[in-house]
Design a protein around this motif. Structure first.
Motif, PDB file in Angstrom:
ATOM      1  N   ARG A 268       0.860  -1.184   0.000  1.00  0.00           N
ATOM      2  CA  ARG A 268       0.000   0.000   0.000  1.00  0.00           C
ATOM      3  C   ARG A 268       0.887   1.222   0.000  1.00  0.00           C
ATOM      4  O   ARG A 268       1.850   1.278   0.767  1.00  0.00           O
ATOM      5  N   PRO A 269       0.587   2.214  -0.841  1.00  0.00           N
ATOM      6  CA  PRO A 269       1.488   3.369  -0.963  1.00  0.00           C
ATOM      7  C   PRO A 269       1.648   4.159   0.335  1.00  0.00           C
ATOM      8  O   PRO A 269       2.681   4.806   0.533  1.00  0.00           O
ATOM      9  N   ASP A 270       0.661   4.117   1.224  1.00  0.00           N
ATOM     10  CA  ASP A 270       0.790   4.913   2.457  1.00  0.00           C
ATOM     11  C   ASP A 270       1.508   4.146   3.565  1.00  0.00           C
ATOM     12  O   ASP A 270       1.543   4.591   4.709  1.00  0.00           O
ATOM     13  N   LEU A 271       2.113   3.009   3.246  1.00  0.00           N
ATOM     14  CA  LEU A 271       2.868   2.261   4.259  1.00  0.00           C
ATOM     15  C   LEU A 271       4.344   2.170   3.900  1.00  0.00           C
ATOM     16  O   LEU A 271       5.058   1.316   4.411  1.00  0.00           O
ATOM     17  N   ILE A 272       4.808   3.065   3.038  1.00  0.00           N
ATOM     18  CA  ILE A 272       6.216   2.979   2.635  1.00  0.00           C
ATOM     19  C   ILE A 272       7.118   3.689   3.648  1.00  0.00           C
ATOM     20  O   ILE A 272       6.685   4.563   4.397  1.00  0.00           O
ATOM     21  N   GLY A 273       8.391   3.292   3.661  1.00  0.00           N
ATOM     22  CA  GLY A 273       9.322   3.805   4.651  1.00  0.00           C
ATOM     23  C   GLY A 273      10.322   4.791   4.081  1.00  0.00           C
ATOM     24  O   GLY A 273      11.162   5.325   4.815  1.00  0.00           O
ATOM     25  N   ASP A 274      10.246   5.040   2.784  1.00  0.00           N
ATOM     26  CA  ASP A 274      11.230   5.913   2.147  1.00  0.00           C
ATOM     27  C   ASP A 274      10.566   6.489   0.895  1.00  0.00           C
ATOM     28  O   ASP A 274      10.116   5.729   0.028  1.00  0.00           O
ATOM     29  N   GLU A 275      10.478   7.813   0.838  1.00  0.00           N
ATOM     30  CA  GLU A 275       9.753   8.460  -0.269  1.00  0.00           C
ATOM     31  C   GLU A 275      10.303   8.032  -1.627  1.00  0.00           C
ATOM     32  O   GLU A 275       9.587   8.001  -2.622  1.00  0.00           O
ATOM     33  N   ALA A 276      11.588   7.709  -1.656  1.00  0.00           N
ATOM     34  CA  ALA A 276      12.235   7.423  -2.934  1.00  0.00           C
ATOM     35  C   ALA A 276      11.932   6.022  -3.451  1.00  0.00           C
ATOM     36  O   ALA A 276      12.153   5.743  -4.630  1.00  0.00           O
ATOM     37  N   GLN A 277      11.444   5.146  -2.577  1.00  0.00           N
ATOM     38  CA  GLN A 277      11.270   3.759  -3.003  1.00  0.00           C
ATOM     39  C   GLN A 277       9.911   3.207  -2.591  1.00  0.00           C
ATOM     40  O   GLN A 277       9.539   3.288  -1.425  1.00  0.00           O
ATOM     41  N   PRO A 278       9.169   2.640  -3.548  1.00  0.00           N
ATOM     42  CA  PRO A 278       7.843   2.105  -3.236  1.00  0.00           C
ATOM     43  C   PRO A 278       7.925   0.744  -2.557  1.00  0.00           C
ATOM     44  O   PRO A 278       7.488  -0.273  -3.099  1.00  0.00           O
ATOM     45  N   VAL A 279       8.511   0.736  -1.358  1.00  0.00           N
ATOM     46  CA  VAL A 279       8.787  -0.495  -0.619  1.00  0.00           C
ATOM     47  C   VAL A 279       8.167  -0.367   0.774  1.00  0.00           C
ATOM     48  O   VAL A 279       8.246   0.696   1.390  1.00  0.00           O
ATOM     49  N   LEU A 280       7.532  -1.425   1.259  1.00  0.00           N
ATOM     50  CA  LEU A 280       6.892  -1.376   2.582  1.00  0.00           C
ATOM     51  C   LEU A 280       7.902  -1.027   3.683  1.00  0.00           C
ATOM     52  O   LEU A 280       9.030  -1.514   3.674  1.00  0.00           O
ATOM     53  N   ALA A 281       7.487  -0.206   4.633  1.00  0.00           N
ATOM     54  CA  ALA A 281       8.339   0.172   5.765  1.00  0.00           C
ATOM     55  C   ALA A 281       8.538  -1.025   6.693  1.00  0.00           C
ATOM     56  O   ALA A 281       7.821  -2.035   6.604  1.00  0.00           O
TER      57      ALA A 281
ATOM     58  N   THR B   8       2.899  -9.371  23.822  1.00  0.00           N
ATOM     59  CA  THR B   8       4.288  -9.486  23.390  1.00  0.00           C
ATOM     60  C   THR B   8       5.193  -9.035  24.532  1.00  0.00           C
ATOM     61  O   THR B   8       4.954  -8.002  25.150  1.00  0.00           O
ATOM     62  N   LEU B   9       6.224  -9.838  24.827  1.00  0.00           N
ATOM     63  CA  LEU B   9       7.195  -9.465  25.863  1.00  0.00           C
ATOM     64  C   LEU B   9       8.462  -8.956  25.195  1.00  0.00           C
ATOM     65  O   LEU B   9       9.027  -7.928  25.590  1.00  0.00           O
ATOM     66  N   ASP B  10       8.929  -9.664  24.193  1.00  0.00           N
ATOM     67  CA  ASP B  10      10.203  -9.355  23.550  1.00  0.00           C
ATOM     68  C   ASP B  10      10.105  -9.774  22.093  1.00  0.00           C
ATOM     69  O   ASP B  10       9.639 -10.870  21.785  1.00  0.00           O
ATOM     70  N   LEU B  11      10.523  -8.891  21.205  1.00  0.00           N
ATOM     71  CA  LEU B  11      10.435  -9.185  19.766  1.00  0.00           C
ATOM     72  C   LEU B  11      11.677  -8.641  19.085  1.00  0.00           C
ATOM     73  O   LEU B  11      12.009  -7.463  19.239  1.00  0.00           O
ATOM     74  N   ARG B  12      12.381  -9.513  18.369  1.00  0.00           N
ATOM     75  CA  ARG B  12      13.560  -9.074  17.627  1.00  0.00           C
ATOM     76  C   ARG B  12      13.344  -9.353  16.146  1.00  0.00           C
ATOM     77  O   ARG B  12      12.910 -10.438  15.774  1.00  0.00           O
ATOM     78  N   VAL B  13      13.625  -8.356  15.314  1.00  0.00           N
ATOM     79  CA  VAL B  13      13.500  -8.522  13.873  1.00  0.00           C
ATOM     80  C   VAL B  13      14.812  -8.128  13.208  1.00  0.00           C
ATOM     81  O   VAL B  13      15.350  -7.041  13.457  1.00  0.00           O
ATOM     82  N   ASP B  14      15.349  -9.020  12.382  1.00  0.00           N
ATOM     83  CA  ASP B  14      16.518  -8.722  11.551  1.00  0.00           C
ATOM     84  C   ASP B  14      16.024  -8.451  10.135  1.00  0.00           C
ATOM     85  O   ASP B  14      15.292  -9.270   9.568  1.00  0.00           O
ATOM     86  N   TYR B  15      16.416  -7.303   9.600  1.00  0.00           N
ATOM     87  CA  TYR B  15      15.988  -6.937   8.246  1.00  0.00           C
ATOM     88  C   TYR B  15      17.071  -7.365   7.265  1.00  0.00           C
ATOM     89  O   TYR B  15      18.119  -6.734   7.167  1.00  0.00           O
ATOM     90  N   LEU B  16      16.823  -8.453   6.541  1.00  0.00           N
ATOM     91  CA  LEU B  16      17.866  -9.032   5.691  1.00  0.00           C
ATOM     92  C   LEU B  16      18.043  -8.258   4.392  1.00  0.00           C
ATOM     93  O   LEU B  16      19.149  -8.126   3.873  1.00  0.00           O
ATOM     94  N   ARG B  17      16.936  -7.761   3.857  1.00  0.00           N
ATOM     95  CA  ARG B  17      17.002  -6.961   2.629  1.00  0.00           C
ATOM     96  C   ARG B  17      15.660  -6.244   2.480  1.00  0.00           C
ATOM     97  O   ARG B  17      14.658  -6.673   3.086  1.00  0.00           O
ATOM     98  N   PRO B  18      15.612  -5.150   1.674  1.00  0.00           N
ATOM     99  CA  PRO B  18      14.312  -4.508   1.453  1.00  0.00           C
ATOM    100  C   PRO B  18      13.423  -5.431   0.614  1.00  0.00           C
ATOM    101  O   PRO B  18      13.940  -6.222  -0.175  1.00  0.00           O
ATOM    102  N   SER B  19      12.130  -5.343   0.792  1.00  0.00           N
ATOM    103  CA  SER B  19      11.244  -6.110  -0.085  1.00  0.00           C
ATOM    104  C   SER B  19      11.227  -5.429  -1.455  1.00  0.00           C
ATOM    105  O   SER B  19      11.649  -4.287  -1.591  1.00  0.00           O
TER     106      SER B  19
END
Lengths: 131, 150
Positions: B45-58, B86-97
């Motif tokens: 969805r366009p309103d969930l992007i994390g960087d104006e330059a790239q149409p990629v989900l945040a 949720t007590l503890d949550l860790r996310v590793d971002y391997l690459r942009p979608s």
């Protein structure tokens, strides 16, 4: 003023509530049903979104001060949920623990009524790519 | 929501859980589940992007996707619909979608104790062997009788 908010952050409803002399930006997010998880409580994902956005705002603010404008890429985030987010406004502010040339390490806290009683905290690693 | 309790039927209950509140706002969709895992989809969805330059989900919506899939994995593993936090949550971002790509999250509840549930999962944008993010987390099961009204 630097735009600290992504499309996602604006869509979520995050606003920059202030930036007092030298402090990283203070972000605020007013509670609404779109942010709810189990009834009467914030969704963990919405809290994480607020924490991450505050982390990036703190980092971007420090980078602007340093005259840098790198591309920021998330490496990882660890979120600790400390107490239930109740159905009212949450605030968050990030702190730079270490600002290197390529990596930044950030610590972020979110709270509701009292900054000394955080509802969640996060540690983030961010990769910085200078042009 | 007054309907915590009873058996958890992911196919039935996801119709209702995913159409309200934060999951509803994100448009999370149920895909599949097994004895101890659940898979959801976060539509682009366009309103969930994390960087104006790239149409990629945040990254934020991806955490929400994984957090929600984790909760549902715990419910299917328990076979019971009890509130969790949720007590503890860790996310590793391997690459942009990829641009304009939906993201799919699958989370497994691999260990349960009386009050804690341990989860791990990953998110991908089409090829499960090439994930965009990996997550691990710990959730607490709540006693509805002790939940404080907001």
């Amino acid at each position: 003023m630097t735009d600290y908010l992504t499309a996602y952050a604006r869509s979520l409803g995050i606003v920059v509530a202030g930036q007092e002399g030298g402090m990283p930006p203070l972000l605020a997010l007013e509670f609404r049903h779109d942010l709810e998880g189990r009834p009467g409580a914030w969704h963990g994902g919405a809290i994480a979104g607020l924490l991450e956005t505050a982390g990036y705002a703190a980092l971007r603010s420090a980078l602007v001060e340093a005259g840098r404008a790198p591309l920021l890429k998330p490496i990882n985030v660890t979120v600790q949920y400390l107490s239930t987010g109740r159905t009212r406004t949450s605030f968050a502010r990030g702190r730079i623990v270490r600002l290197g040339r390529r990596n930044a390490n950030l610590s972020v806290e979110a709270w509701q009524d009292d900054p000394n009683r955080p509802i969640a905290s996060a540690v983030m690693n961010v990769l910085m790519i200078d042009d | 929501m007054n309907s915590f309790g009873g058996q958890f039927d992911a196919t039935q209950l996801s119709r209702w859980i995913l159409t309200r509140a934060h999951p509803g706002w994100l448009g999370l969709a149920y895909r599949d589940h097994g004895p101890d895992w659940c898979e959801l989809e976060l539509p682009w969805r366009p309103d969930l992007i994390g960087d104006e330059a790239q149409p990629v989900l945040a990254s934020g919506p991806i955490i929400s996707l994984l957090d929600m899939a984790a909760g549902m994995a715990i419910w299917v593993a328990n076979g019971e619909f009890k509130p969790v936090a949720t007590l503890d949550l860790r996310v590793d971002y391997l690459r942009p979608s990829r641009a304009h790509s939906s993201v799919i999250g699958r989370v497994t509840c691999y260990r349960r104790t009386r009050s804690a549930a341990f989860v791990r999962g990953s998110a991908h944008d089409g090829d499960p062997s090439d994930p965009v993010a990996e997550m691990t987390g710990v959730f607490m099961t709540l006693d509805p009788a002790r939940m404080v009204a907001a």
